[in-house]
Motif scaffolding. Structure first.
Motif, PDB file in Angstrom:
ATOM      1  N   TRP A 167      18.975  11.749 -35.908  1.00  0.00           N
ATOM      2  CA  TRP A 167      18.904  12.421 -34.618  1.00  0.00           C
ATOM      3  C   TRP A 167      19.312  11.492 -33.490  1.00  0.00           C
ATOM      4  O   TRP A 167      20.091  11.868 -32.612  1.00  0.00           O
ATOM      5  CB  TRP A 167      17.469  12.920 -34.365  1.00  0.00           C
ATOM      6  CG  TRP A 167      16.978  13.928 -35.356  1.00  0.00           C
ATOM      7  CD1 TRP A 167      17.720  14.694 -36.202  1.00  0.00           C
ATOM      8  CD2 TRP A 167      15.612  14.262 -35.605  1.00  0.00           C
ATOM      9  NE1 TRP A 167      16.891  15.492 -36.965  1.00  0.00           N
ATOM     10  CE2 TRP A 167      15.598  15.254 -36.616  1.00  0.00           C
ATOM     11  CE3 TRP A 167      14.392  13.836 -35.059  1.00  0.00           C
ATOM     12  CZ2 TRP A 167      14.417  15.818 -37.087  1.00  0.00           C
ATOM     13  CZ3 TRP A 167      13.222  14.394 -35.536  1.00  0.00           C
ATOM     14  CH2 TRP A 167      13.236  15.369 -36.544  1.00  0.00           C
ATOM     15  N   ALA A 168      18.786  10.264 -33.517  1.00  0.00           N
ATOM     16  CA  ALA A 168      19.069   9.338 -32.414  1.00  0.00           C
ATOM     17  C   ALA A 168      20.553   8.987 -32.357  1.00  0.00           C
ATOM     18  O   ALA A 168      21.087   8.700 -31.279  1.00  0.00           O
ATOM     19  CB  ALA A 168      18.237   8.071 -32.570  1.00  0.00           C
ATOM     20  N   SER A 169      21.221   9.050 -33.496  1.00  0.00           N
ATOM     21  CA  SER A 169      22.633   8.668 -33.527  1.00  0.00           C
ATOM     22  C   SER A 169      23.545   9.771 -33.008  1.00  0.00           C
ATOM     23  O   SER A 169      24.762   9.618 -33.001  1.00  0.00           O
ATOM     24  CB  SER A 169      23.047   8.317 -34.961  1.00  0.00           C
ATOM     25  OG  SER A 169      23.023   9.482 -35.759  1.00  0.00           O
ATOM     26  N   LEU A 170      22.943  10.894 -32.580  1.00  0.00           N
ATOM     27  CA  LEU A 170      23.694  11.976 -31.961  1.00  0.00           C
ATOM     28  C   LEU A 170      24.699  12.657 -32.886  1.00  0.00           C
ATOM     29  O   LEU A 170      25.626  13.317 -32.421  1.00  0.00           O
ATOM     30  CB  LEU A 170      24.418  11.495 -30.691  1.00  0.00           C
ATOM     31  CG  LEU A 170      23.485  11.188 -29.527  1.00  0.00           C
ATOM     32  CD1 LEU A 170      24.298  10.691 -28.339  1.00  0.00           C
ATOM     33  CD2 LEU A 170      22.696  12.425 -29.121  1.00  0.00           C
ATOM     34  N   GLN A 171      24.518  12.527 -34.175  1.00  0.00           N
ATOM     35  CA  GLN A 171      25.339  13.318 -35.084  1.00  0.00           C
ATOM     36  C   GLN A 171      24.846  14.751 -35.031  1.00  0.00           C
ATOM     37  O   GLN A 171      23.742  15.032 -34.589  1.00  0.00           O
ATOM     38  CB  GLN A 171      25.219  12.762 -36.503  1.00  0.00           C
ATOM     39  CG  GLN A 171      25.767  11.359 -36.582  1.00  0.00           C
ATOM     40  CD  GLN A 171      25.696  10.825 -37.975  1.00  0.00           C
ATOM     41  OE1 GLN A 171      26.470  11.224 -38.837  1.00  0.00           O
ATOM     42  NE2 GLN A 171      24.770   9.915 -38.219  1.00  0.00           N
ATOM     43  N   SER A 172      25.687  15.679 -35.503  1.00  0.00           N
ATOM     44  CA  SER A 172      25.293  17.081 -35.404  1.00  0.00           C
ATOM     45  C   SER A 172      24.069  17.334 -36.276  1.00  0.00           C
ATOM     46  O   SER A 172      23.790  16.595 -37.226  1.00  0.00           O
ATOM     47  CB  SER A 172      26.445  17.990 -35.810  1.00  0.00           C
ATOM     48  OG  SER A 172      26.841  17.700 -37.132  1.00  0.00           O
ATOM     49  N   TRP A 173      23.339  18.374 -35.935  1.00  0.00           N
ATOM     50  CA  TRP A 173      22.025  18.575 -36.528  1.00  0.00           C
ATOM     51  C   TRP A 173      22.071  18.716 -38.038  1.00  0.00           C
ATOM     52  O   TRP A 173      21.180  18.239 -38.740  1.00  0.00           O
ATOM     53  CB  TRP A 173      21.359  19.818 -35.909  1.00  0.00           C
ATOM     54  CG  TRP A 173      19.907  19.839 -36.211  1.00  0.00           C
ATOM     55  CD1 TRP A 173      19.280  20.524 -37.203  1.00  0.00           C
ATOM     56  CD2 TRP A 173      18.901  19.078 -35.540  1.00  0.00           C
ATOM     57  NE1 TRP A 173      17.938  20.260 -37.197  1.00  0.00           N
ATOM     58  CE2 TRP A 173      17.676  19.378 -36.191  1.00  0.00           C
ATOM     59  CE3 TRP A 173      18.905  18.187 -34.468  1.00  0.00           C
ATOM     60  CZ2 TRP A 173      16.463  18.804 -35.780  1.00  0.00           C
ATOM     61  CZ3 TRP A 173      17.706  17.639 -34.062  1.00  0.00           C
ATOM     62  CH2 TRP A 173      16.497  17.944 -34.724  1.00  0.00           C
ATOM     63  N   ASP A 174      23.115  19.378 -38.551  1.00  0.00           N
ATOM     64  CA  ASP A 174      23.135  19.624 -39.988  1.00  0.00           C
ATOM     65  C   ASP A 174      23.194  18.315 -40.784  1.00  0.00           C
ATOM     66  O   ASP A 174      22.834  18.296 -41.956  1.00  0.00           O
ATOM     67  CB  ASP A 174      24.306  20.526 -40.373  1.00  0.00           C
ATOM     68  CG  ASP A 174      25.619  19.975 -39.874  1.00  0.00           C
ATOM     69  OD1 ASP A 174      26.477  19.635 -40.708  1.00  0.00           O
ATOM     70  OD2 ASP A 174      25.793  19.875 -38.640  1.00  0.00           O
TER      71      ASP A 174
END
Lengths: 217, 467
Positions: free
Chosen positions: B409-416
């Motif tokens: 989450w912290a790395s800002l990748q998409s939620w999936d």
């Protein structure tokens, strides 16, 4: 005192509980008592009414049957039912409704949550949430179209690949184009979340990381 | 206690303890344990896309999640505790409970509360309070029930003569605390206090349920059963005092740690963090006390199954509170809040500590209640190992999952990316949960054969002792 019935019951049992309640519950109550609490009827705003009217155009028969004309009163009614569904289906156990000032959350979703956003009748009890299997929802309003929400509630994996969210076909009369009263209500509720912000809707700013890398800043 | 050593005027066991109600409570508890675990299995399967029952309203995983938690707390734990209290309090105070009729009424009323909670949640009527999803119209009945429980058990405690043993301090406090906690949590955020302040109260409620209802009853029972089984006194009376009063003061101040980084005022959040670390110090003294008690009798952990259940639970209790004192810090919280780390923590404490303790007490008491040794000691061992290993694997897997989720989450990748990345951990969790469930099935089968009076070559079990 330490081993007597009176000591245990009155000091340990009542006294320390009361101390914790006063210091941890009464203090914030007093700190926020000047903040007005909105009734449900006051909650529909222009952004939400836009989405509500959009629902009446996309799903005309259902909408006419359950809500008639898209008025503010009917919107408030839908919000109340939508929230009851949000609680009854346990949505608040997989989705949270507060943005923290850490972990890049404000970059992903929008402004950090503020107390005055929770001073309304739809936060009795407050829907902070304690787990995110799915994303936070408090800035969800306006990010996606009502069509998307209809299909997503009906079968989440069809629009959100690999989604572990359960299916909710009982919000519909058969297929996603026919939401029933519950379907319309829950969509209204979700479109309400975050619609009160000046920076609404917030979808323009966030892009998932791989896209940033492909397309550059 | 045999007639050779008992005092002439000492009440008899049969006049003090109503064994039938103890058995009834234990059986009810095991029923809800089964329901809860089936609900857990449903959710676990849903998350790994293996749920064959998708799209059915009354089997919606969202609703069953709430049945899962409520069946464990109010179904399994509450019923087990009540059964244990019906054994321990009369024997400790040498007085019977206020009224046997009242006891049976309370039993029936409590099952009505739990079953209507389950049905209410299934029909979509849950209340929006975590651990308090009992529908609003059942809350008054539950509160009345808690009051009656307090009255029924306080009668022998007030009539007891002489100094009060540490177990009774915990029980008395628990009666007061449980009633106040239930009322506070179910009534205030729903009817009186919205928003952030309501959130503070909700946080207090969640933690007070664990710390002021489950914990005092659990530890009270440990202080009672451990000296009896080890035939040694608790090592230090002073540390018992520190443990009780430390818990009483610091535990209620923890609650807001469930909602760190919300808009609740920051100084209160810091206070909750400090109170949580303080509780860990208090807990350490209690653990020291119990391990000093078993010092020199360590072999009991191998030979005496209930002692093994109890001390495993205590190790997990120390682990969970140590973990808590670290994970509560704002540094950790930034990463792990909202992740499966917290779910792992919750299972470690609810199953790995309190359920293990209660299953250990049942392992000890059922032979006495049924008047015969366990049908199979081997099955008792299977029960222990499946439960413990299954739980530990679940805990370890979910804790790791939480770290991964936090960083995704912290790395800002998409939620999936985070849900896909959680799949291996969630699959592991399915199998861990199945092991735990298998352990309970083994236990119930063993119980059934014991009740039927079967004996096997392996019946070198726990010999019943008649008072």
């Amino acid at each position: 005192m330490f081993e007597s019935r009176a000591g245990v019951l009155l000091v340990g049992g009542l006294g320390f509980f009361a101390f914790a309640f006063l210091s941890n519950a009464v203090v914030p109550i007093l700190m926020y008592q000047h903040l007005p609490e909105k009734e449900v009827a006051e909650l529909p705003n222009a952004n939400l009414m836009y989405e509500f009217e959009d629902l009446s155009r996309r799903f005309p028969e259902s909408f006419a049957k359950h809500y008639g004309q898209p008025s503010q009163e009917k919107c408030a009614e839908a919000l109340e039912l939508g929230r009851k569904i949000y609680i009854g289906e346990g949505c608040w156990h997989c989705h949270s409704q507060f943005i923290r000032p850490v972990s890049n959350e404000s970059r992903r979703w929008g402004p950090v949550s503020h107390t005055k956003e929770y001073q309304n009748a739809l936060q009795r009890p407050v829907m902070f949430g304690t787990r995110r299997v799915g994303p936070d929802l408090c800035r969800e309003g306006g990010r996606r179209s009502n069509d998307w929400h209809a299909v997503h509630f009906h079968r989440p994996a069809s629009v959100s690949t690999g989604s572990p969210m359960p299916e909710y076909p009982w919000f519909f009369e058969g297929d996603p184009s026919k939401p029933n009263e519950r379907g319309l209500a829950i969509m209204t509720y979700v479109q309400w979340l975050g619609s009160w912000l000046e920076s609404y809707p917030y979808y323009e700013d966030y892009q998932p990381l791989p896209t940033l890398q492909e397309n550059g800043p | 206690m045999t007639s050779a050593t008992s005092l002439p005027n000492e009440p008899k066991h049969a006049d003090l303890v109503d064994e039938r109600i103890v058995i009834q409570y234990f059986l009810a508890a095991l029923f809800y344990l089964g329901i809860s675990m089936l609900g857990g299995l449903l959710m676990a399967l849903q998350l790994v896309h293996w749920n064959p029952l998708r799209g059915i309203e009354l089997l919606s995983p969202g609703r069953w999640r709430m049945i899962h938690t409520n069946a464990i707390a109010y179904g399994f734990l509450a019923n087990s505790f009540l059964g244990c209290l019906h054994w321990a309090i009369p024997r400790l105070t040498l007085r019977p409970v206020l009224s046997r009729k009242l006891s049976y009424f309370i039993f029936a009323a409590w099952q009505v509360v739990v079953l209507s909670t389950a049905v209410g949640i299934l029909l979509g009527q849950a209340q929006g309070i975590e651990w308090g999803e009992t529908p609003t119209w059942i809350d008054p009945l539950a509160l009345a029930g808690l009051l009656l429980v307090a009255v029924n058990f306080m009668a022998p405690i007030t009539r007891a003569k002489g100094p009060l043993y540490v177990t009774l301090w915990y029980f008395m406090a628990a009666f007061v605390w449980t009633f106040l906690t239930y009322a506070m949590g179910n009534l205030l955020p729903e009817y009186f206090v919205p928003g952030t302040s309501g959130g503070a109260i909700a946080g207090l409620f969640i933690h007070d349920l664990v710390g002021l209802f489950v914990t005092p009853l659990g530890w009270g029972l440990m202080y009672y059963f451990v000296p009896i089984l080890l035939k040694k006194p608790i090592w230090s009376h002073g540390l018992s005092l520190v443990g009780f009063w430390g818990l009483a003061f610091f535990y209620p101040l923890n609650g807001i740690h469930h909602f760190l980084y919300t808009p609740i005022p920051m100084f209160l959040q810091y206070g909750a963090v400090i109170a949580t670390v303080a509780v860990e110090f208090v807990v350490t003294t209690v653990i020291i006390n119990f391990f000093a008690t078993i010092w020199g009798s360590g072999r009991a952990v191998v030979t005496n199954l209930p002692i093994r259940w109890f001390y495993t639970g205590m190790v997990f209790y120390f682990l969970t509170c140590l973990q808590c004192s670290l994970q509560v810090t704002l540094t950790f919280q930034a990463l792990i809040h909202f992740t499966d780390w917290v779910v792992g923590h919750a299972h470690l404490v609810m199953f790995g500590v309190f359920s293990l303790w209660l299953l250990g007490i049942m392992t000890y008491l059922f032979p006495r209640l049924l008047g015969r040794a366990w049908y199979s000691r081997a099955l008792c061992e299977w029960h222990f190992w499946l439960s413990t290993v299954g739980l530990f694997v679940m805990f370890a897997g979910l804790t790791l999952a939480g770290i991964f989720q936090g960083y995704y989450w912290a790395s800002l990748q998409s939620w999936d990316v985070s849900t896909d990345g959680s799949q291996p951990f969630w699959i592991l969790r399915v199998f861990a949960g199945l092991a735990m469930f298998a352990g309970q099935l083994v236990f119930v089968y063993n119980l059934y054969r014991t009740w039927r009076g079967d004996s096997s070559e392996a019946a070198v079990g726990i010999e019943p002792v008649r008072a």
